[in-house]
Write a protein that holds these residues in place. Structure first.
Motif, mmCIF file in Angstrom:
data_model
loop_
_atom_site.group_PDB
_atom_site.id
_atom_site.type_symbol
_atom_site.label_atom_id
_atom_site.label_comp_id
_atom_site.label_asym_id
_atom_site.label_seq_id
_atom_site.Cartn_x
_atom_site.Cartn_y
_atom_site.Cartn_z
ATOM 1 N N VAL A 36 -5.367 5.884 16.922
ATOM 2 C CA VAL A 36 -6.670 6.443 17.522
ATOM 3 C C VAL A 36 -6.997 5.590 19.120
ATOM 4 O O VAL A 36 -7.389 6.316 19.965
ATOM 5 C CB VAL A 36 -7.825 5.964 16.713
ATOM 6 C CG1 VAL A 36 -9.238 5.923 17.477
ATOM 7 C CG2 VAL A 36 -8.003 6.709 15.414
ATOM 8 N N TRP A 37 -6.469 4.467 19.246
ATOM 9 C CA TRP A 37 -6.874 3.783 20.671
ATOM 10 C C TRP A 37 -5.924 4.477 21.473
ATOM 11 O O TRP A 37 -6.266 4.771 22.720
ATOM 12 C CB TRP A 37 -6.371 2.225 20.293
ATOM 13 C CG TRP A 37 -6.908 1.503 21.665
ATOM 14 C CD1 TRP A 37 -8.146 1.013 21.964
ATOM 15 C CD2 TRP A 37 -6.253 1.598 22.979
ATOM 16 N NE1 TRP A 37 -8.065 0.630 23.251
ATOM 17 C CE2 TRP A 37 -6.958 0.881 23.915
ATOM 18 C CE3 TRP A 37 -4.884 1.737 23.399
ATOM 19 C CZ2 TRP A 37 -6.774 0.373 25.054
ATOM 20 C CZ3 TRP A 37 -4.582 1.444 24.715
ATOM 21 C CH2 TRP A 37 -5.353 0.747 25.415
ATOM 22 N N ILE A 38 -4.585 4.758 21.310
ATOM 23 C CA ILE A 38 -3.768 5.375 22.218
ATOM 24 C C ILE A 38 -4.337 6.670 22.556
ATOM 25 O O ILE A 38 -4.324 7.255 23.803
ATOM 26 C CB ILE A 38 -2.269 5.546 21.809
ATOM 27 C CG1 ILE A 38 -1.814 4.068 21.469
ATOM 28 C CG2 ILE A 38 -1.292 6.308 22.387
ATOM 29 C CD1 ILE A 38 -0.434 3.822 20.705
ATOM 30 N N VAL A 39 -4.587 7.692 21.612
ATOM 31 C CA VAL A 39 -5.068 8.969 21.830
ATOM 32 C C VAL A 39 -6.419 8.811 22.819
ATOM 33 O O VAL A 39 -6.423 9.700 23.684
ATOM 34 C CB VAL A 39 -5.550 9.501 20.461
ATOM 35 C CG1 VAL A 39 -6.139 10.889 20.845
ATOM 36 C CG2 VAL A 39 -4.056 9.868 19.731
ATOM 37 N N PHE A 82 -11.866 6.648 27.861
ATOM 38 C CA PHE A 82 -12.314 5.130 28.162
ATOM 39 C C PHE A 82 -12.614 5.284 29.684
ATOM 40 O O PHE A 82 -13.509 4.564 29.968
ATOM 41 C CB PHE A 82 -10.992 4.080 27.886
ATOM 42 C CG PHE A 82 -10.891 3.862 26.526
ATOM 43 C CD1 PHE A 82 -11.939 3.804 25.753
ATOM 44 C CD2 PHE A 82 -9.596 3.813 26.220
ATOM 45 C CE1 PHE A 82 -11.868 3.395 24.359
ATOM 46 C CE2 PHE A 82 -9.273 3.280 24.897
ATOM 47 C CZ PHE A 82 -10.313 3.112 23.885
ATOM 48 N N THR A 83 -11.964 5.889 30.523
ATOM 49 C CA THR A 83 -12.439 6.128 31.895
ATOM 50 C C THR A 83 -13.624 6.946 32.149
ATOM 51 O O THR A 83 -14.613 6.406 32.886
ATOM 52 C CB THR A 83 -11.218 6.848 32.870
ATOM 53 O OG1 THR A 83 -10.891 8.040 32.205
ATOM 54 C CG2 THR A 83 -10.049 5.938 32.816
ATOM 55 N N LYS A 84 -13.826 7.745 31.529
ATOM 56 C CA LYS A 84 -15.258 8.446 31.571
ATOM 57 C C LYS A 84 -16.455 7.575 30.901
ATOM 58 O O LYS A 84 -17.384 7.442 31.518
ATOM 59 C CB LYS A 84 -15.124 9.679 30.581
ATOM 60 C CG LYS A 84 -14.245 10.858 31.231
ATOM 61 C CD LYS A 84 -14.108 12.122 30.324
ATOM 62 C CE LYS A 84 -12.995 13.091 31.065
ATOM 63 N NZ LYS A 84 -12.758 14.129 30.364
ATOM 64 N N LEU A 85 -16.114 6.785 29.923
ATOM 65 C CA LEU A 85 -17.088 5.771 29.238
ATOM 66 C C LEU A 85 -17.492 4.656 30.342
ATOM 67 O O LEU A 85 -18.437 4.377 30.603
ATOM 68 C CB LEU A 85 -16.562 5.399 27.933
ATOM 69 C CG LEU A 85 -17.624 4.665 27.127
ATOM 70 C CD1 LEU A 85 -18.737 5.593 26.812
ATOM 71 C CD2 LEU A 85 -16.964 4.135 25.825
ATOM 72 N N ASP A 86 -16.268 4.409 31.060
ATOM 73 C CA ASP A 86 -16.367 3.361 32.115
ATOM 74 C C ASP A 86 -17.042 3.857 33.130
ATOM 75 O O ASP A 86 -18.242 3.139 33.551
ATOM 76 C CB ASP A 86 -15.182 2.903 32.631
ATOM 77 C CG ASP A 86 -14.283 2.114 31.719
ATOM 78 O OD1 ASP A 86 -14.822 1.404 30.920
ATOM 79 O OD2 ASP A 86 -12.934 2.071 31.961
ATOM 80 N N ALA A 87 -17.228 5.030 33.593
ATOM 81 C CA ALA A 87 -17.943 5.621 34.730
ATOM 82 C C ALA A 87 -19.445 5.795 34.131
ATOM 83 O O ALA A 87 -20.204 5.483 34.914
ATOM 84 C CB ALA A 87 -17.093 7.055 35.053
ATOM 85 N N LEU A 88 -19.673 6.169 32.962
ATOM 86 C CA LEU A 88 -20.860 6.478 32.511
ATOM 87 C C LEU A 88 -21.663 5.135 32.242
ATOM 88 O O LEU A 88 -22.918 4.823 32.553
ATOM 89 C CB LEU A 88 -20.957 7.143 31.203
ATOM 90 C CG LEU A 88 -22.364 7.070 30.452
ATOM 91 C CD1 LEU A 88 -23.212 8.107 31.113
ATOM 92 C CD2 LEU A 88 -22.104 7.585 28.918
ATOM 93 N N LEU A 89 -20.890 4.093 31.828
ATOM 94 C CA LEU A 89 -21.524 2.683 31.881
ATOM 95 C C LEU A 89 -21.800 1.992 33.039
ATOM 96 O O LEU A 89 -22.870 1.243 33.223
ATOM 97 C CB LEU A 89 -20.755 1.855 30.909
ATOM 98 C CG LEU A 89 -20.747 2.178 29.135
ATOM 99 C CD1 LEU A 89 -19.659 1.519 28.469
ATOM 100 C CD2 LEU A 89 -22.292 2.139 28.655
ATOM 101 N N ARG A 90 -21.028 2.394 34.078
ATOM 102 C CA ARG A 90 -21.177 1.743 35.463
ATOM 103 C C ARG A 90 -22.479 2.222 35.983
ATOM 104 O O ARG A 90 -23.036 1.663 36.768
ATOM 105 C CB ARG A 90 -19.889 2.107 36.319
ATOM 106 C CG ARG A 90 -18.817 1.241 36.025
ATOM 107 C CD ARG A 90 -17.770 1.340 37.090
ATOM 108 N NE ARG A 90 -16.442 0.668 36.321
ATOM 109 C CZ ARG A 90 -15.252 1.071 36.630
ATOM 110 N NH1 ARG A 90 -15.168 2.176 36.945
ATOM 111 N NH2 ARG A 90 -14.118 0.327 36.244
ATOM 112 N N LEU A 104 -5.805 -2.675 23.994
ATOM 113 C CA LEU A 104 -5.216 -2.573 22.689
ATOM 114 C C LEU A 104 -4.906 -3.859 22.078
ATOM 115 O O LEU A 104 -4.905 -3.947 20.552
ATOM 116 C CB LEU A 104 -3.847 -1.702 23.244
ATOM 117 C CG LEU A 104 -3.033 -1.618 21.940
ATOM 118 C CD1 LEU A 104 -3.461 -0.380 21.041
ATOM 119 C CD2 LEU A 104 -1.653 -0.708 22.444
ATOM 120 N N GLY A 105 -4.574 -4.813 22.589
ATOM 121 C CA GLY A 105 -4.312 -6.195 22.140
ATOM 122 C C GLY A 105 -5.558 -6.423 21.131
ATOM 123 O O GLY A 105 -5.395 -6.942 20.007
#
Length: 135
Positions: free
Chosen positions: A55-58, A65-73, A89-90
């Motif tokens: 799920v994390w890889i997909v 994650f990049t779109k969520l980063d932009a939204l949270l920024r 991932l770790g």
């Protein structure tokens, strides 16, 4: 002359003798249940870790994650914020591994308690009646 279908139709059907066996389950081996429940929960733990990784890889490959980063920024106003730094991932695999180990331990304990409670309750109930039939 008659056809094969007519011959089969006239032929008498013999009733097949089926055997029935009824048994009472009056004892469950404690260590067998412990080993079995441990193996079941271990397999489920492996499935949990692998599914979490997939799920994390997909999510990472589809740029969620990049779109969520932009939204949270935009919401937080912090330009240095990155969700993959906090939930890499770790870290996600380590958390799912810890959850899998805890599930394995608690599942094994619950299986052992279930076997113990069943063996104690058989004294009052007489056991579970199980029927088998041979066709």
């Amino acid at each position: 002359m008659s056809s094969v279908a007519e011959k089969l139709q006239r032929k008498e059907h013999r009733s097949s003798s089926s055997k029935q066996v009824r048994l009472k389950l009056v004892y469950i081996d404690f260590w067998s249940v412990v080993k079995f429940s441990f193996l079941i929960w271990l397999c489920l733990g492996i499935v949990l870790v692998v599914a979490t990784a997939l799920v994390w890889i997909v999510l990472n490959s589809t740029d969620v994650f990049t779109k969520l980063d932009a939204l949270l920024r935009d919401i937080l106003g912090n330009e240095n914020f990155s969700i993959t730094d906090a939930f890499g991932l770790g870290q996600v695999l380590l958390f799912s591994f810890v959850v899998a180990v805890l599930n394995t331990v608690t599942g094994t304990i619950l299986g052992a308690l279930g076997a113990l409670l069943y063996n104690l309750s058989v004294r009052f109930t007489g056991g579970l009646l199980v029927g088998f039939q041979n066709n």
